[in-house]
Design a protein around this motif. Structure first.
Motif, PDB file in Angstrom:
ATOM      1  N   GLY A  86       1.295 -15.253   2.551  1.00  0.00           N
ATOM      2  CA  GLY A  86       1.089 -14.483   3.768  1.00  0.00           C
ATOM      3  C   GLY A  86       2.375 -13.877   4.289  1.00  0.00           C
ATOM      4  N   MET A  87       3.477 -14.603   4.153  1.00  0.00           N
ATOM      5  CA  MET A  87       4.776 -14.084   4.571  1.00  0.00           C
ATOM      6  C   MET A  87       5.190 -12.908   3.706  1.00  0.00           C
ATOM      7  SD  MET A  87       6.808 -17.679   5.270  1.00  0.00           S
ATOM      8  CE  MET A  87       8.352 -16.836   5.643  1.00  0.00           C
ATOM      9  N   LEU A  88       4.992 -13.042   2.406  1.00  0.00           N
ATOM     10  CA  LEU A  88       5.386 -11.977   1.486  1.00  0.00           C
ATOM     11  C   LEU A  88       4.473 -10.765   1.600  1.00  0.00           C
ATOM     12  CD1 LEU A  88       6.186 -14.126  -1.680  1.00  0.00           C
ATOM     13  CD2 LEU A  88       7.809 -13.101  -0.073  1.00  0.00           C
ATOM     14  N   GLY A  89       3.222 -10.989   2.040  1.00  0.00           N
ATOM     15  CA  GLY A  89       2.289  -9.882   2.179  1.00  0.00           C
ATOM     16  C   GLY A  89       2.610  -8.979   3.340  1.00  0.00           C
ATOM     17  N   SER A  90       3.373  -9.487   4.315  1.00  0.00           N
ATOM     18  CA  SER A  90       3.819  -8.670   5.443  1.00  0.00           C
ATOM     19  C   SER A  90       5.220  -8.152   5.121  1.00  0.00           C
ATOM     20  CB  SER A  90       3.849  -9.513   6.727  1.00  0.00           C
ATOM     21  OG  SER A  90       4.353  -8.770   7.810  1.00  0.00           O
ATOM     22  N   ASP A  91       5.345  -6.843   4.878  1.00  0.00           N
ATOM     23  CA  ASP A  91       6.613  -6.298   4.386  1.00  0.00           C
ATOM     24  C   ASP A  91       7.514  -5.772   5.498  1.00  0.00           C
ATOM     25  OD1 ASP A  91       5.187  -4.093   5.109  1.00  0.00           O
ATOM     26  OD2 ASP A  91       5.398  -3.021   3.221  1.00  0.00           O
ATOM     27  N   SER A 177       2.114 -14.569  10.633  1.00  0.00           N
ATOM     28  CA  SER A 177       2.645 -14.826  11.971  1.00  0.00           C
ATOM     29  C   SER A 177       4.113 -15.226  11.912  1.00  0.00           C
ATOM     30  CB  SER A 177       1.829 -15.930  12.663  1.00  0.00           C
ATOM     31  OG  SER A 177       0.482 -15.538  12.830  1.00  0.00           O
ATOM     32  N   ILE A 178       4.459 -16.040  10.922  1.00  0.00           N
ATOM     33  CA  ILE A 178       5.861 -16.437  10.747  1.00  0.00           C
ATOM     34  C   ILE A 178       6.714 -15.210  10.431  1.00  0.00           C
ATOM     35  CG2 ILE A 178       7.460 -17.735   9.293  1.00  0.00           C
ATOM     36  CD1 ILE A 178       5.248 -19.838   8.954  1.00  0.00           C
ATOM     37  N   SER A 179       6.216 -14.357   9.531  1.00  0.00           N
ATOM     38  CA  SER A 179       6.948 -13.145   9.164  1.00  0.00           C
ATOM     39  C   SER A 179       7.126 -12.231  10.369  1.00  0.00           C
ATOM     40  CB  SER A 179       6.215 -12.410   8.041  1.00  0.00           C
ATOM     41  OG  SER A 179       6.917 -11.258   7.639  1.00  0.00           O
ATOM     42  N   ASN A 180       6.080 -12.089  11.183  1.00  0.00           N
ATOM     43  CA  ASN A 180       6.183 -11.257  12.389  1.00  0.00           C
ATOM     44  C   ASN A 180       7.209 -11.822  13.368  1.00  0.00           C
ATOM     45  OD1 ASN A 180       4.231  -9.477  11.461  1.00  0.00           O
ATOM     46  ND2 ASN A 180       2.547 -10.528  12.494  1.00  0.00           N
ATOM     47  N   SER A 181       7.272 -13.143  13.473  1.00  0.00           N
ATOM     48  CA  SER A 181       8.251 -13.782  14.355  1.00  0.00           C
ATOM     49  C   SER A 181       9.672 -13.551  13.844  1.00  0.00           C
ATOM     50  CB  SER A 181       7.964 -15.281  14.465  1.00  0.00           C
ATOM     51  OG  SER A 181       6.693 -15.515  15.025  1.00  0.00           O
ATOM     52  N   GLN A 182       9.845 -13.612  12.523  1.00  0.00           N
ATOM     53  CA  GLN A 182      11.157 -13.324  11.945  1.00  0.00           C
ATOM     54  C   GLN A 182      11.559 -11.877  12.222  1.00  0.00           C
ATOM     55  OE1 GLN A 182      10.579 -14.322   7.801  1.00  0.00           O
ATOM     56  NE2 GLN A 182      11.240 -16.444   8.101  1.00  0.00           N
ATOM     57  N   PHE A 183      10.596 -10.976  12.117  1.00  0.00           N
ATOM     58  CA  PHE A 183      10.864  -9.566  12.384  1.00  0.00           C
ATOM     59  C   PHE A 183      11.316  -9.375  13.830  1.00  0.00           C
ATOM     60  CE2 PHE A 183       9.486  -5.293  13.677  1.00  0.00           C
ATOM     61  CZ  PHE A 183      10.105  -4.517  12.716  1.00  0.00           C
ATOM     62  N   PRO A 259       9.243  13.049   7.372  1.00  0.00           N
ATOM     63  CA  PRO A 259       9.685  14.099   6.455  1.00  0.00           C
ATOM     64  C   PRO A 259      11.066  13.823   5.871  1.00  0.00           C
ATOM     65  CG  PRO A 259       8.698  15.061   8.403  1.00  0.00           C
ATOM     66  CD  PRO A 259       8.838  13.591   8.685  1.00  0.00           C
ATOM     67  N   PHE A 260      11.794  12.859   6.465  1.00  0.00           N
ATOM     68  CA  PHE A 260      13.121  12.498   5.948  1.00  0.00           C
ATOM     69  C   PHE A 260      13.024  11.390   4.902  1.00  0.00           C
ATOM     70  CE2 PHE A 260      13.352  13.096  10.641  1.00  0.00           C
ATOM     71  CZ  PHE A 260      13.770  14.412  10.623  1.00  0.00           C
ATOM     72  N   GLY A 261      11.815  10.872   4.673  1.00  0.00           N
ATOM     73  CA  GLY A 261      11.647   9.798   3.707  1.00  0.00           C
ATOM     74  C   GLY A 261      11.785   8.412   4.305  1.00  0.00           C
ATOM     75  N   ALA A 262      12.007   8.306   5.616  1.00  0.00           N
ATOM     76  CA  ALA A 262      12.157   7.001   6.266  1.00  0.00           C
ATOM     77  C   ALA A 262      10.796   6.372   6.530  1.00  0.00           C
ATOM     78  CB  ALA A 262      12.925   7.151   7.576  1.00  0.00           C
ATOM     79  N   GLN A 263      10.696   5.072   6.293  1.00  0.00           N
ATOM     80  CA  GLN A 263       9.462   4.344   6.577  1.00  0.00           C
ATOM     81  C   GLN A 263       9.310   4.154   8.082  1.00  0.00           C
ATOM     82  OE1 GLN A 263       9.244   0.496   4.731  1.00  0.00           O
ATOM     83  NE2 GLN A 263       7.273  -0.015   5.649  1.00  0.00           N
ATOM     84  N   ILE A 264       8.081   4.229   8.573  1.00  0.00           N
ATOM     85  CA  ILE A 264       7.802   4.040   9.991  1.00  0.00           C
ATOM     86  C   ILE A 264       7.117   2.695  10.190  1.00  0.00           C
ATOM     87  CG2 ILE A 264       6.566   4.901  12.004  1.00  0.00           C
ATOM     88  CD1 ILE A 264       6.716   7.668  10.868  1.00  0.00           C
ATOM     89  N   ILE A 265       7.623   1.910  11.153  1.00  0.00           N
ATOM     90  CA  ILE A 265       7.033   0.604  11.462  1.00  0.00           C
ATOM     91  C   ILE A 265       6.651   0.572  12.937  1.00  0.00           C
ATOM     92  CG2 ILE A 265       7.457  -1.878  11.600  1.00  0.00           C
ATOM     93  CD1 ILE A 265       9.371  -1.612   9.281  1.00  0.00           C
TER      94      ILE A 265
END
Length: 295
Positions: A86-91, A177-183, A259-265
């Motif tokens: 689950g942690m790895l699935g959240s990038d 949830s752990i991954s989101n908390s780390q983010f 358009p600059f190639g940057a990922q949006i989060i």
């Protein structure tokens, strides 16, 4: 030692290595190269040994782990692996991490390169001339590690007949949830540091504002943009973001790019109109003291 005669015991759970790593030491995967078992790691071979299926239509119930004393020892690692998936699935975290450092302890001092933007363009040095100096030093502030976890409260009677693939979904959600908390912790660390601010000239976000933001990154590369949902609505409503290629990529992968190639989060714990942009190759160091554990 063959995978089907390994004695499984609680002692294989150590603080130094994961359960799977301990199994790999006893039953190396490299010994199975060229065979069907070579596609499995040491833990998966133990699942095969006890005929435990954790996914798919033929998924077993939780009770299958507890048919024998040995197979019961596998259950905590199954929990850990499901949470880790689950942690790895959240990038989100991986979109801002430059490097991951494993340590033995709870406190950590990182290093930093002391220099200005101009220092990243080096002048040619004549023979006999002195080289310019850049200092790599230990940061003054101490990085205090945080621990994330959940207590799973359930009686054995409540879950023993539950399918393992369904239980895995719940465990993966904990991992997310752990991954989101780390983010969130990473964003706090970034915003607490030195940030270069680019203000909108008109007070209303325009494509020109984003161009100035992108240009300000030189000599770095803007790889990631983070903003709340309201701000992202404004960005994605700009005519320039209706570009055919960007739209096709979104439809194909579900990932938004600029358009600059940057990922949006999307991260809603930010102010309206605030955009955090970074180069993930130099942004955040992730410090880890231990892997996912289940007790």
């Amino acid at each position: 030692m063959s995978y089907d005669n390994i004695k499984l015991e609680k002692g294989l759970y150590t603080t130094e290595r994961t359960f799977t790593q301990e199994l790999e030491a006893l039953d190396p995967t490299e010994n199975y190269k060229g065979t069907s078992l070579g596609e499995l790691d040491a833990f998966e071979r133990q699942l095969k040994r006890y005929n435990i299926s954790v996914s798919g239509p033929s998924s077993d119930t939780v009770s299958k782990f507890f048919n024998t004393t040995d197979s019961a020892v596998l259950f905590p690692e199954y929990i850990s692996r499901s949470v880790r998936q689950g942690m790895l699935g959240s990038d989100k975290v991986e979109s801002i991490i430059a490097a991951t450092t494993m340590i033995d302890g709870l406190d950590y001092h990182s290093i930093a390169l002391d220099g200005e933007k101009s220092d990243y363009y080096l002048d040619a040095v004549a023979e006999g001339s002195e080289l310019a100096e850049l200092t790599i030093g230990v940061k003054d502030n101490l990085t205090e590690l945080q621990k994330y976890g959940k207590i799973i409260s359930a009686s054995y009677e409540a879950i023993k007949f539950q399918k393992l693939d369904i239980l895995s979904i719940a465990l993966k959600r904990i991992g997310e949830s752990i991954s989101n908390s780390q983010f969130a912790s990473a964003i706090d660390a970034i915003t607490a540091g030195d940030i270069e601010t680019v203000h909108s000239l008109s007070g209303v976000l325009t494509y020109e504002d984003l161009v100035r933001l992108w240009v300000s990154f030189e000599p770095y590369n803007m790889t990631t943009m983070i903003a709340n949902s309201t701000t992202l609505e404004s960005i994605l409503s700009l005519a320039e973001f209706r570009d055919a290629d960007a739209g096709l990529d979104f439809h194909a992968t579900g990932k938004l790019i600029t358009p600059f190639g940057a990922q949006i989060i999307c991260y809603d714990n930010m102010d309206d109109g605030q955009i955090l942009a970074l180069d993930k190759n130099y942004a955040v160091e992730k410090v880890v003291a231990s892997d996912v554990t289940a007790d």
